[in-house]
Design a protein around this motif. Structure first.
Motif, PDB file in Angstrom:
ATOM      1  N   ALA A 124       0.840  -1.212   0.000  1.00 13.58           N
ATOM      2  CA  ALA A 124       0.000   0.000   0.000  1.00 13.58           C
ATOM      3  C   ALA A 124       0.868   1.252   0.000  1.00 13.58           C
ATOM      4  O   ALA A 124       0.589   2.214  -0.728  1.00 13.58           O
ATOM      5  CB  ALA A 124      -0.933  -0.008   1.213  1.00 13.58           C
ATOM      6  N   LEU A 125       1.940   1.257   0.784  1.00 14.72           N
ATOM      7  CA  LEU A 125       2.821   2.425   0.813  1.00 14.72           C
ATOM      8  C   LEU A 125       3.476   2.644  -0.537  1.00 14.72           C
ATOM      9  O   LEU A 125       3.547   3.779  -1.022  1.00 14.72           O
ATOM     10  CB  LEU A 125       3.878   2.285   1.917  1.00 14.72           C
ATOM     11  N   ALA A 126       3.938   1.590  -1.178  1.00 17.28           N
ATOM     12  CA  ALA A 126       4.566   1.734  -2.496  1.00 17.28           C
ATOM     13  C   ALA A 126       3.576   2.305  -3.510  1.00 17.28           C
ATOM     14  O   ALA A 126       3.922   3.188  -4.300  1.00 17.28           O
ATOM     15  CB  ALA A 126       5.108   0.395  -2.982  1.00 17.28           C
ATOM     16  N   ALA A 127       2.348   1.812  -3.487  1.00 19.46           N
ATOM     17  CA  ALA A 127       1.335   2.327  -4.414  1.00 19.46           C
ATOM     18  C   ALA A 127       1.107   3.819  -4.176  1.00 19.46           C
ATOM     19  O   ALA A 127       1.004   4.604  -5.126  1.00 19.46           O
ATOM     20  CB  ALA A 127       0.031   1.546  -4.257  1.00 19.46           C
ATOM     21  N   HIS A 128       1.053   4.216  -2.919  1.00 20.85           N
ATOM     22  CA  HIS A 128       0.880   5.640  -2.608  1.00 20.85           C
ATOM     23  C   HIS A 128       2.108   6.457  -3.005  1.00 20.85           C
ATOM     24  O   HIS A 128       1.976   7.604  -3.454  1.00 20.85           O
ATOM     25  CB  HIS A 128       0.549   5.829  -1.124  1.00 20.85           C
ATOM     26  N   MET A 129       3.290   5.887  -2.865  1.00 17.84           N
ATOM     27  CA  MET A 129       4.504   6.596  -3.302  1.00 17.84           C
ATOM     28  C   MET A 129       4.445   6.875  -4.812  1.00 17.84           C
ATOM     29  O   MET A 129       4.853   7.941  -5.269  1.00 17.84           O
ATOM     30  CB  MET A 129       5.767   5.789  -2.989  1.00 17.84           C
ATOM     31  N   HIS A 130       3.928   5.920  -5.566  1.00 19.90           N
ATOM     32  CA  HIS A 130       3.810   6.125  -7.015  1.00 19.90           C
ATOM     33  C   HIS A 130       2.763   7.186  -7.341  1.00 19.90           C
ATOM     34  O   HIS A 130       2.927   7.957  -8.290  1.00 19.90           O
ATOM     35  CB  HIS A 130       3.530   4.806  -7.736  1.00 19.90           C
ATOM     36  N   LEU A 131       1.693   7.249  -6.572  1.00 20.65           N
ATOM     37  CA  LEU A 131       0.721   8.328  -6.760  1.00 20.65           C
ATOM     38  C   LEU A 131       1.385   9.671  -6.460  1.00 20.65           C
ATOM     39  O   LEU A 131       1.244  10.635  -7.224  1.00 20.65           O
ATOM     40  CB  LEU A 131      -0.504   8.111  -5.866  1.00 20.65           C
ATOM     41  N   CYS A 132       2.134   9.739  -5.368  1.00 25.48           N
ATOM     42  CA  CYS A 132       2.882  10.964  -5.042  1.00 25.48           C
ATOM     43  C   CYS A 132       3.820  11.332  -6.180  1.00 25.48           C
ATOM     44  O   CYS A 132       3.944  12.507  -6.554  1.00 25.48           O
ATOM     45  CB  CYS A 132       3.693  10.766  -3.765  1.00 25.48           C
ATOM     46  N   ARG A 133       4.509  10.337  -6.737  1.00 24.44           N
ATOM     47  CA  ARG A 133       5.457  10.561  -7.829  1.00 24.44           C
ATOM     48  C   ARG A 133       4.772  11.178  -9.045  1.00 24.44           C
ATOM     49  O   ARG A 133       5.253  12.167  -9.607  1.00 24.44           O
ATOM     50  CB  ARG A 133       6.124   9.231  -8.223  1.00 24.44           C
ATOM     51  N   THR A 134       3.631  10.644  -9.424  1.00 27.81           N
ATOM     52  CA  THR A 134       2.984  11.142 -10.636  1.00 27.81           C
ATOM     53  C   THR A 134       2.392  12.533 -10.439  1.00 27.81           C
ATOM     54  O   THR A 134       2.452  13.367 -11.336  1.00 27.81           O
ATOM     55  CB  THR A 134       1.903  10.162 -11.143  1.00 27.81           C
ATOM     56  N   VAL A 135       1.850  12.796  -9.258  1.00 30.02           N
ATOM     57  CA  VAL A 135       1.296  14.130  -9.003  1.00 30.02           C
ATOM     58  C   VAL A 135       2.424  15.157  -8.904  1.00 30.02           C
ATOM     59  O   VAL A 135       2.311  16.269  -9.418  1.00 30.02           O
ATOM     60  CB  VAL A 135       0.390  14.132  -7.753  1.00 30.02           C
ATOM     61  N   SER A 136       3.540  14.773  -8.294  1.00 33.48           N
ATOM     62  CA  SER A 136       4.666  15.713  -8.217  1.00 33.48           C
ATOM     63  C   SER A 136       5.265  15.964  -9.597  1.00 33.48           C
ATOM     64  O   SER A 136       5.745  17.068  -9.874  1.00 33.48           O
ATOM     65  CB  SER A 136       5.738  15.236  -7.230  1.00 33.48           C
ATOM     66  N   ARG A 137       5.233  14.990 -10.469  1.00 28.81           N
ATOM     67  CA  ARG A 137       5.699  15.201 -11.856  1.00 28.81           C
ATOM     68  C   ARG A 137       4.799  16.224 -12.561  1.00 28.81           C
ATOM     69  O   ARG A 137       5.274  17.063 -13.319  1.00 28.81           O
ATOM     70  CB  ARG A 137       5.686  13.898 -12.649  1.00 28.81           C
ATOM     71  N   ARG A 138       3.502  16.141 -12.313  1.00 28.02           N
ATOM     72  CA  ARG A 138       2.593  17.127 -12.913  1.00 28.02           C
ATOM     73  C   ARG A 138       2.883  18.516 -12.360  1.00 28.02           C
ATOM     74  O   ARG A 138       2.915  19.503 -13.097  1.00 28.02           O
ATOM     75  CB  ARG A 138       1.131  16.728 -12.674  1.00 28.02           C
ATOM     76  N   ALA A 139       3.118  18.599 -11.057  1.00 30.52           N
ATOM     77  CA  ALA A 139       3.478  19.890 -10.455  1.00 30.52           C
ATOM     78  C   ALA A 139       4.750  20.433 -11.086  1.00 30.52           C
ATOM     79  O   ALA A 139       4.856  21.633 -11.374  1.00 30.52           O
ATOM     80  CB  ALA A 139       3.647  19.738  -8.941  1.00 30.52           C
ATOM     81  N   GLU A 140       5.702  19.565 -11.318  1.00 31.57           N
ATOM     82  CA  GLU A 140       6.949  19.978 -11.970  1.00 31.57           C
ATOM     83  C   GLU A 140       6.685  20.509 -13.374  1.00 31.57           C
ATOM     84  O   GLU A 140       7.202  21.563 -13.763  1.00 31.57           O
ATOM     85  CB  GLU A 140       7.931  18.806 -12.022  1.00 31.57           C
ATOM     86  N   ARG A 141       5.878  19.788 -14.143  1.00 31.31           N
ATOM     87  CA  ARG A 141       5.579  20.240 -15.515  1.00 31.31           C
ATOM     88  C   ARG A 141       4.918  21.616 -15.492  1.00 31.31           C
ATOM     89  O   ARG A 141       5.242  22.489 -16.313  1.00 31.31           O
ATOM     90  CB  ARG A 141       4.665  19.233 -16.227  1.00 31.31           C
ATOM     91  N   LEU A 142       4.003  21.821 -14.560  1.00 31.46           N
ATOM     92  CA  LEU A 142       3.323  23.116 -14.474  1.00 31.46           C
ATOM     93  C   LEU A 142       4.270  24.227 -14.032  1.00 31.46           C
ATOM     94  O   LEU A 142       4.186  25.359 -14.518  1.00 31.46           O
ATOM     95  CB  LEU A 142       2.119  23.017 -13.537  1.00 31.46           C
ATOM     96  N   ALA A 143       5.184  23.923 -13.113  1.00 31.65           N
ATOM     97  CA  ALA A 143       6.174  24.922 -12.681  1.00 31.65           C
ATOM     98  C   ALA A 143       7.117  25.269 -13.823  1.00 31.65           C
ATOM     99  O   ALA A 143       7.466  26.440 -14.025  1.00 31.65           O
ATOM    100  CB  ALA A 143       6.950  24.417 -11.472  1.00 31.65           C
ATOM    101  N   VAL A 144       7.516  24.268 -14.600  1.00 31.56           N
ATOM    102  CA  VAL A 144       8.382  24.524 -15.763  1.00 31.56           C
ATOM    103  C   VAL A 144       7.639  25.370 -16.787  1.00 31.56           C
ATOM    104  O   VAL A 144       8.190  26.334 -17.332  1.00 31.56           O
ATOM    105  CB  VAL A 144       8.876  23.198 -16.385  1.00 31.56           C
ATOM    106  N   GLU A 145       6.385  25.020 -17.046  1.00 35.86           N
ATOM    107  CA  GLU A 145       5.587  25.811 -17.988  1.00 35.86           C
ATOM    108  C   GLU A 145       5.468  27.254 -17.512  1.00 35.86           C
ATOM    109  O   GLU A 145       5.641  28.197 -18.291  1.00 35.86           O
ATOM    110  CB  GLU A 145       4.198  25.183 -18.137  1.00 35.86           C
ATOM    111  N   LEU A 146       5.207  27.454 -16.228  1.00 37.12           N
ATOM    112  CA  LEU A 146       5.129  28.795 -15.668  1.00 37.12           C
ATOM    113  C   LEU A 146       6.438  29.540 -15.867  1.00 37.12           C
ATOM    114  O   LEU A 146       6.443  30.732 -16.201  1.00 37.12           O
ATOM    115  CB  LEU A 146       4.776  28.719 -14.179  1.00 37.12           C
ATOM    116  N   SER A 147       7.550  28.844 -15.704  1.00 36.65           N
ATOM    117  CA  SER A 147       8.863  29.499 -15.811  1.00 36.65           C
ATOM    118  C   SER A 147       9.166  29.995 -17.220  1.00 36.65           C
ATOM    119  O   SER A 147      10.077  30.797 -17.395  1.00 36.65           O
ATOM    120  CB  SER A 147       9.976  28.563 -15.339  1.00 36.65           C
TER     121      SER A 147
END
Length: 190
Positions: A124-147
């Motif tokens: 369960a923790l690993a599955a949640h870590m992967h959810l965290c990973r994908t959402v943080s990747r989206r945050a990164e893409r949006l921050a890069v786009e903003l930049s």
């Protein structure tokens, strides 16, 4: 110090919100999308912490605090005016990025090299870590786009980039140090 006496203010009822410098922008503004997705990342970390213990939980708590720092950084445009601000704006620093890198290296030293891509899952923790990973990747893409259109602290982008790597490696640690990783089998269901 933050004081929240009243939760609703009605100031956003017409589709605008205030940035950290007081400027009003549309709630769909690129900056709001970026720090809103950082907030979403933080919420996924909260879910992951329901399954975490010990050192991983302690590190996730630090990440949650860092993500609030990062959101505060992103909601405050005009970095070039930081010295003129009434109070020093909170900015993510390279030391926070360095800490993530050191933790990634420490965790990765416990793992065997991957010989296949892995699927989100296992524990369960690993599955949640992967959810965290994908959402943080989206945050990164949006921050890069903003930049590309506005000033953004480069350390925010670096932090988000390392953070998704941190979640990936932590997910493997959560799967019995990679022993219970779920391996991708290319073309298995053709």
């Amino acid at each position: 110090m933050v004081v929240l006496n009243k939760i609703y203010t009605r100031t956003g009822d017409k589709g605008q919100t205030a940035l950290g410098n007081g400027a009003r922008v549309a709630k769909y503004d690129a900056r709001v999308n970026a720090y809103g997705t950082v907030d979403e990342t933080n919420a996924t970390v909260g879910l992951a912490r329901l399954h975490a213990t010990g050192e991983i939980d302690d590190r996730l708590a630090m990440i949650q605090n860092d993500l609030f720092d990062l959101g505060a950084d992103l909601c405050r445009p005009d970095m070039e005016k930081d010295n003129d601000a009434e109070y020093p704006p909170l900015r993510v620093s390279g030391t926070q990025v360095d800490r993530l890198e050191a933790e990634i290296d420490e965790m990765n030293d416990k793992l065997s090299p991957l010989r296949s891509f892995i699927l989100p899952g296992g524990s369960a923790l690993a599955a949640h870590m992967h959810l965290c990973r994908t959402v943080s990747r989206r945050a990164e893409r949006l921050a890069v786009e903003l930049s590309t259109v506005e000033s953004v602290n480069p350390d925010t982008v670096k932090y988000l980039n390392r953070l998704s790597d941190w979640f990936f490696v932590a997910g493997r640690i959560a799967n019995n140090d990679g022993e219970n990783d779920v391996l991708w089998v290319p073309g298995a269901n053709r």
